[in-house]
Design a protein around this motif. Sequence first.
Motif, short mmCIF file in Angstrom:
data_model
loop_
_atom_site.label_atom_id
_atom_site.label_comp_id
_atom_site.label_asym_id
_atom_site.label_seq_id
_atom_site.Cartn_x
_atom_site.Cartn_y
_atom_site.Cartn_z
N LEU A 274 14.62 -10.58 -3.00
CA LEU A 274 14.06 -9.47 -3.77
C LEU A 274 15.17 -8.68 -4.46
O LEU A 274 14.99 -8.22 -5.60
CB LEU A 274 13.25 -8.56 -2.86
CG LEU A 274 11.96 -9.16 -2.28
CD1 LEU A 274 11.31 -8.19 -1.29
CD2 LEU A 274 10.98 -9.52 -3.39
N SER A 275 16.30 -8.54 -3.81
CA SER A 275 17.43 -7.83 -4.42
C SER A 275 17.94 -8.55 -5.66
O SER A 275 18.28 -7.93 -6.67
CB SER A 275 18.57 -7.66 -3.41
OG SER A 275 18.17 -6.88 -2.31
N ILE B 138 0.83 -1.21 0.00
CA ILE B 138 0.00 0.00 0.00
C ILE B 138 0.87 1.26 0.00
O ILE B 138 0.61 2.21 -0.74
CB ILE B 138 -0.95 0.00 1.21
CG1 ILE B 138 -1.95 -1.16 1.10
CG2 ILE B 138 -1.71 1.33 1.31
CD1 ILE B 138 -2.82 -1.35 2.32
N ALA B 139 1.91 1.26 0.84
CA ALA B 139 2.80 2.42 0.91
C ALA B 139 3.55 2.61 -0.40
O ALA B 139 3.83 3.75 -0.81
CB ALA B 139 3.77 2.27 2.07
N MET B 140 3.90 1.51 -1.08
CA MET B 140 4.58 1.61 -2.36
C MET B 140 3.67 2.25 -3.42
O MET B 140 4.06 3.21 -4.09
CB MET B 140 5.03 0.24 -2.85
CG MET B 140 5.70 0.25 -4.22
SD MET B 140 5.98 -1.41 -4.89
CE MET B 140 4.27 -1.91 -5.24
N ILE B 141 2.45 1.72 -3.54
CA ILE B 141 1.51 2.24 -4.55
C ILE B 141 1.16 3.70 -4.25
O ILE B 141 1.23 4.56 -5.14
CB ILE B 141 0.23 1.39 -4.60
CG1 ILE B 141 0.55 -0.06 -4.99
CG2 ILE B 141 -0.78 2.00 -5.57
CD1 ILE B 141 1.20 -0.20 -6.34
N GLY B 142 0.78 3.96 -3.01
CA GLY B 142 0.42 5.34 -2.65
C GLY B 142 1.60 6.27 -2.71
O GLY B 142 1.48 7.43 -3.16
N GLY B 143 2.78 5.79 -2.28
CA GLY B 143 3.97 6.62 -2.30
C GLY B 143 4.40 6.98 -3.70
O GLY B 143 4.81 8.12 -3.97
N ILE C 6 12.23 -2.33 -1.25
CA ILE C 6 12.89 -3.28 -0.35
C ILE C 6 13.28 -2.59 0.95
O ILE C 6 13.10 -3.13 2.05
CB ILE C 6 14.12 -3.91 -1.03
CG1 ILE C 6 13.69 -4.75 -2.24
CG2 ILE C 6 14.89 -4.79 -0.04
CD1 ILE C 6 14.85 -5.28 -3.06
N ILE C 7 13.81 -1.39 0.82
CA ILE C 7 14.15 -0.60 2.01
C ILE C 7 12.88 -0.31 2.81
O ILE C 7 12.89 -0.35 4.04
CB ILE C 7 14.85 0.70 1.60
CG1 ILE C 7 16.17 0.39 0.90
CG2 ILE C 7 15.10 1.60 2.82
CD1 ILE C 7 16.86 1.61 0.31
N LEU C 8 11.80 -0.02 2.10
CA LEU C 8 10.51 0.22 2.76
C LEU C 8 10.08 -1.00 3.56
O LEU C 8 9.62 -0.87 4.71
CB LEU C 8 9.46 0.57 1.70
CG LEU C 8 7.99 0.52 2.10
CD1 LEU C 8 7.71 1.47 3.25
CD2 LEU C 8 7.11 0.85 0.90
N PHE C 9 10.24 -2.19 2.99
CA PHE C 9 9.88 -3.41 3.72
C PHE C 9 10.71 -3.56 4.99
O PHE C 9 10.19 -3.94 6.05
CB PHE C 9 10.07 -4.63 2.82
CG PHE C 9 9.88 -5.94 3.54
CD1 PHE C 9 8.62 -6.38 3.88
CD2 PHE C 9 10.97 -6.73 3.88
CE1 PHE C 9 8.44 -7.58 4.57
CE2 PHE C 9 10.81 -7.92 4.56
CZ PHE C 9 9.53 -8.35 4.90
N PRO D 196 14.09 -0.33 -11.49
CA PRO D 196 14.97 -1.00 -10.52
C PRO D 196 15.19 -0.18 -9.25
O PRO D 196 15.22 -0.72 -8.14
CB PRO D 196 16.28 -1.18 -11.29
CG PRO D 196 15.88 -1.17 -12.74
CD PRO D 196 14.75 -0.19 -12.80
N VAL D 197 15.32 1.14 -9.40
CA VAL D 197 15.53 2.00 -8.23
C VAL D 197 14.26 2.06 -7.39
O VAL D 197 14.32 2.05 -6.15
CB VAL D 197 15.96 3.41 -8.66
CG1 VAL D 197 16.30 4.26 -7.44
CG2 VAL D 197 17.14 3.34 -9.61
N LEU D 198 13.11 2.11 -8.03
CA LEU D 198 11.84 2.12 -7.30
C LEU D 198 11.68 0.84 -6.49
O LEU D 198 11.24 0.87 -5.33
CB LEU D 198 10.67 2.27 -8.28
CG LEU D 198 10.52 3.64 -8.96
CD1 LEU D 198 9.45 3.56 -10.04
CD2 LEU D 198 10.16 4.71 -7.94
N LEU D 199 12.03 -0.29 -7.09
CA LEU D 199 11.91 -1.56 -6.39
C LEU D 199 12.93 -1.68 -5.26
O LEU D 199 12.64 -2.25 -4.22
CB LEU D 199 12.07 -2.71 -7.38
CG LEU D 199 10.96 -2.83 -8.43
CD1 LEU D 199 11.25 -3.98 -9.39
CD2 LEU D 199 9.60 -3.05 -7.76
#
Length: 223
Positions: free
Chosen positions: A208-209, A32-37, A159-162, A152-155
């Motif tokens: 994931l990395s 959710i934070a990824m999509i909204g962010g 990962i950092i967000l997780f 790639p940078v967004l993903l």
Amino acid sequence: MMLNLDYSFLTGSVVSGFIVKGLVFSFQLTFIAMIGGIAIGTLLALMRLSGKPWLVTPAAAYVNTMRSIPLVMVILWFFLLIPLLIGRPLGAEVSAIVTFTLFEAAYYSEIMRAGIQSVSRGQVHAGYAVGMTYAQTMKLIILPQAFRNMLPVLLTQTIILFQDTSLVYAVGAYDLLKGFEVAGKNYNRPVEMYLLAAVVYFVICFSLSMLVRRLQKKIAIIR
């Protein structure tokens, strides 16, 4: 001195009752934070690139402020102060989702701004030349290329967000780390559970990395 580790208590019911419950919320919060962010971050990036002071100034102030404050402080401020303003509590989970979305938007904004700037200005002028508006040019020409360039940078930021979702312990939300902590307390094996938590976080983030690296190579080949 060797640690006397004992994982015999780690049964299927323990995993499903404590760990999986927290893992589900951590994934939900991340998604959710990824999509909204990304959505809010893209809007902020467009505001900063618009060249209009009344859009640039508030967007830049928001991004710079969020990027200058530790996330755990933002989580605590939002959890404690917002209920005072609206007159009712939001709950730890809802508060965490809103906070992470707004906080990560500042970081996604900088990524998207770099992605948009990586697209040749000639393509913007080409869009104008065929009669497109600024919004149409961004939507149909610039943003699709920017997303591909920055994927790639967004993903990686996701990962950092997780990893950062573990900070919701500050407001008592039941995330993955909280699940390990509760299980460790209930079975009086905190050391074992914290060690296992570190392994689980490492396996998830490392996997994931590796996927991001493979994706980055594919995008490089396409170019």
